[in-house]
Motif scaffolding. Structure first.
Motif, PDB file in Angstrom:
ATOM      1  N   THR A  90       0.840  -1.189   0.000  1.00  0.00           N
ATOM      2  CA  THR A  90       0.000   0.000   0.000  1.00  0.00           C
ATOM      3  C   THR A  90       0.879   1.244   0.000  1.00  0.00           C
ATOM      4  N   VAL A  91       0.698   2.078  -1.013  1.00  0.00           N
ATOM      5  CA  VAL A  91       1.458   3.307  -1.137  1.00  0.00           C
ATOM      6  C   VAL A  91       0.496   4.467  -1.351  1.00  0.00           C
ATOM      7  N   PRO A  92       0.863   5.671  -1.007  1.00  0.00           N
ATOM      8  CA  PRO A  92       2.154   6.045  -0.445  1.00  0.00           C
ATOM      9  C   PRO A  92       2.250   5.670   1.040  1.00  0.00           C
ATOM     10  N   THR A  93       3.397   5.176   1.391  1.00  0.00           N
ATOM     11  CA  THR A  93       3.737   4.915   2.777  1.00  0.00           C
ATOM     12  C   THR A  93       4.878   5.861   3.114  1.00  0.00           C
ATOM     13  N   VAL A  94       4.707   6.640   4.158  1.00  0.00           N
ATOM     14  CA  VAL A  94       5.689   7.662   4.525  1.00  0.00           C
ATOM     15  C   VAL A  94       6.328   7.276   5.849  1.00  0.00           C
ATOM     16  N   LEU A  95       7.649   7.210   5.858  1.00  0.00           N
ATOM     17  CA  LEU A  95       8.394   6.938   7.094  1.00  0.00           C
ATOM     18  C   LEU A  95       8.854   8.257   7.683  1.00  0.00           C
ATOM     19  N   VAL A  96       8.442   8.518   8.908  1.00  0.00           N
ATOM     20  CA  VAL A  96       8.887   9.709   9.630  1.00  0.00           C
ATOM     21  C   VAL A  96       9.470   9.226  10.941  1.00  0.00           C
ATOM     22  N   ALA A  97      10.745   9.497  11.145  1.00  0.00           N
ATOM     23  CA  ALA A  97      11.456   9.061  12.353  1.00  0.00           C
ATOM     24  C   ALA A  97      11.318   7.556  12.558  1.00  0.00           C
ATOM     25  N   GLY A  98      11.342   6.794  11.464  1.00  0.00           N
ATOM     26  CA  GLY A  98      11.278   5.346  11.532  1.00  0.00           C
ATOM     27  C   GLY A  98       9.880   4.766  11.683  1.00  0.00           C
ATOM     28  N   ARG A  99       8.849   5.614  11.806  1.00  0.00           N
ATOM     29  CA  ARG A  99       7.467   5.138  11.956  1.00  0.00           C
ATOM     30  C   ARG A  99       6.739   5.267  10.632  1.00  0.00           C
ATOM     31  N   PRO A 100       6.085   4.188  10.175  1.00  0.00           N
ATOM     32  CA  PRO A 100       5.351   4.261   8.908  1.00  0.00           C
ATOM     33  C   PRO A 100       3.968   4.889   9.072  1.00  0.00           C
ATOM     34  N   HIS A 101       3.580   5.643   8.066  1.00  0.00           N
ATOM     35  CA  HIS A 101       2.253   6.262   7.998  1.00  0.00           C
ATOM     36  C   HIS A 101       1.724   5.978   6.600  1.00  0.00           C
ATOM     37  N   VAL A 102       0.586   5.287   6.517  1.00  0.00           N
ATOM     38  CA  VAL A 102       0.027   4.872   5.233  1.00  0.00           C
ATOM     39  C   VAL A 102      -0.947   5.928   4.721  1.00  0.00           C
ATOM     40  N   ASN A 103      -0.701   6.388   3.508  1.00  0.00           N
ATOM     41  CA  ASN A 103      -1.549   7.362   2.817  1.00  0.00           C
ATOM     42  C   ASN A 103      -1.914   8.547   3.713  1.00  0.00           C
ATOM     43  N   PRO A 104      -0.896   9.233   4.241  1.00  0.00           N
ATOM     44  CA  PRO A 104      -1.191  10.370   5.124  1.00  0.00           C
ATOM     45  C   PRO A 104      -1.700  11.569   4.331  1.00  0.00           C
ATOM     46  N   GLU A 105      -2.278  12.503   5.035  1.00  0.00           N
ATOM     47  CA  GLU A 105      -2.742  13.738   4.409  1.00  0.00           C
ATOM     48  C   GLU A 105      -1.536  14.546   3.912  1.00  0.00           C
ATOM     49  N   PRO A 106      -1.622  15.104   2.724  1.00  0.00           N
ATOM     50  CA  PRO A 106      -0.513  15.902   2.195  1.00  0.00           C
ATOM     51  C   PRO A 106      -0.127  17.081   3.088  1.00  0.00           C
ATOM     52  N   THR A 107      -1.097  17.700   3.774  1.00  0.00           N
ATOM     53  CA  THR A 107      -0.771  18.816   4.657  1.00  0.00           C
ATOM     54  C   THR A 107       0.105  18.350   5.822  1.00  0.00           C
ATOM     55  N   TRP A 108      -0.160  17.154   6.332  1.00  0.00           N
ATOM     56  CA  TRP A 108       0.649  16.595   7.412  1.00  0.00           C
ATOM     57  C   TRP A 108       2.072  16.332   6.931  1.00  0.00           C
ATOM     58  N   VAL A 109       2.211  15.773   5.733  1.00  0.00           N
ATOM     59  CA  VAL A 109       3.543  15.494   5.163  1.00  0.00           C
ATOM     60  C   VAL A 109       4.282  16.808   4.936  1.00  0.00           C
ATOM     61  N   ARG A 110       3.595  17.818   4.435  1.00  0.00           N
ATOM     62  CA  ARG A 110       4.215  19.124   4.190  1.00  0.00           C
ATOM     63  C   ARG A 110       4.738  19.712   5.507  1.00  0.00           C
ATOM     64  N   GLU A 111       3.988  19.542   6.601  1.00  0.00           N
ATOM     65  CA  GLU A 111       4.453  20.003   7.915  1.00  0.00           C
ATOM     66  C   GLU A 111       5.745  19.307   8.319  1.00  0.00           C
ATOM     67  N   LYS A 112       5.794  17.996   8.083  1.00  0.00           N
ATOM     68  CA  LYS A 112       6.991  17.229   8.443  1.00  0.00           C
ATOM     69  C   LYS A 112       8.190  17.642   7.588  1.00  0.00           C
ATOM     70  N   LEU A 113       7.929  18.041   6.333  1.00  0.00           N
ATOM     71  CA  LEU A 113       9.018  18.486   5.464  1.00  0.00           C
ATOM     72  C   LEU A 113       9.554  19.849   5.868  1.00  0.00           C
ATOM     73  N   SER A 114       8.697  20.682   6.438  1.00  0.00           N
ATOM     74  CA  SER A 114       9.125  22.031   6.786  1.00  0.00           C
ATOM     75  C   SER A 114       9.792  22.089   8.156  1.00  0.00           C
ATOM     76  N   SER A 115       9.591  21.063   8.978  1.00  0.00           N
ATOM     77  CA  SER A 115      10.196  21.089  10.323  1.00  0.00           C
ATOM     78  C   SER A 115      11.570  20.480  10.340  1.00  0.00           C
TER      79      SER A 115
END
Length: 143
Positions: free
Chosen positions: A118-143
């Motif tokens: 299942t994609v997109p799967t996003v790893l943030v700090a080693g934790r997977p998040h399946v099909n997250p909201e783009p706004t949440w991913v954008r926040e993680k990219l800016s921090s």
């Protein structure tokens, strides 16, 4: 040819066949418009609009060093395309892994999703998040 290019290639070939038929019947304007639409759809479904993919191990190493998310994706995935478009320029800051080109990336995604790819799967700090909201991913990219 890798399977990432199968759908875009088929779209271009089918568009050319339909446009040729329309052109031979005298509908050259419609043929050009239809061929343009097929070509645009092929471009959107190709790996070209995504940042250059790297291997899963390299992405994890870079993510550990800079704290940026790792995004596992595959060509032709509507949810991956949605994420990529909604991230805009910020997408270039993430580490992208094409699971069709990298078996280790596919294994990471299967492990995170109970055996499913299942994609997109996003790893943030080693934790997977399946099909997250783009706004949440954008926040993680800016921090």
């Amino acid at each position: 040819m890798t399977r990432a290019w199968i759908l875009p290639s088929l779209l271009v070939v089918c568009g050319a066949a339909v446009a040729s038929t329309l052109f031979l019947r005298g509908s050259s304007g419609t043929a050009v418009a239809l061929l343009t639409a097929f070509a645009l759809f092929a471009g959107v479904n190709s790996p070209l609009i995504f940042p250059r993919s790297i291997g899963a191990e390299e992405a994890r190493r870079r993510s550990a060093a800079d704290g940026r998310p790792v995004i596992f994706w595959r060509p032709g995935c509507a949810y991956c395309l949605r994420l990529r478009i909604r991230l805009g320029r910020a997408a270039r800051r993430a580490h992208w892994v094409d699971i069709w080109r990298d078996p280790a990336g596919a294994a990471v995604v299967r492990e995170a999703n109970g055996g499913d790819e299942t994609v997109p799967t996003v790893l943030v700090a080693g934790r997977p998040h399946v099909n997250p909201e783009p706004t949440w991913v954008r926040e993680k990219l800016s921090s």
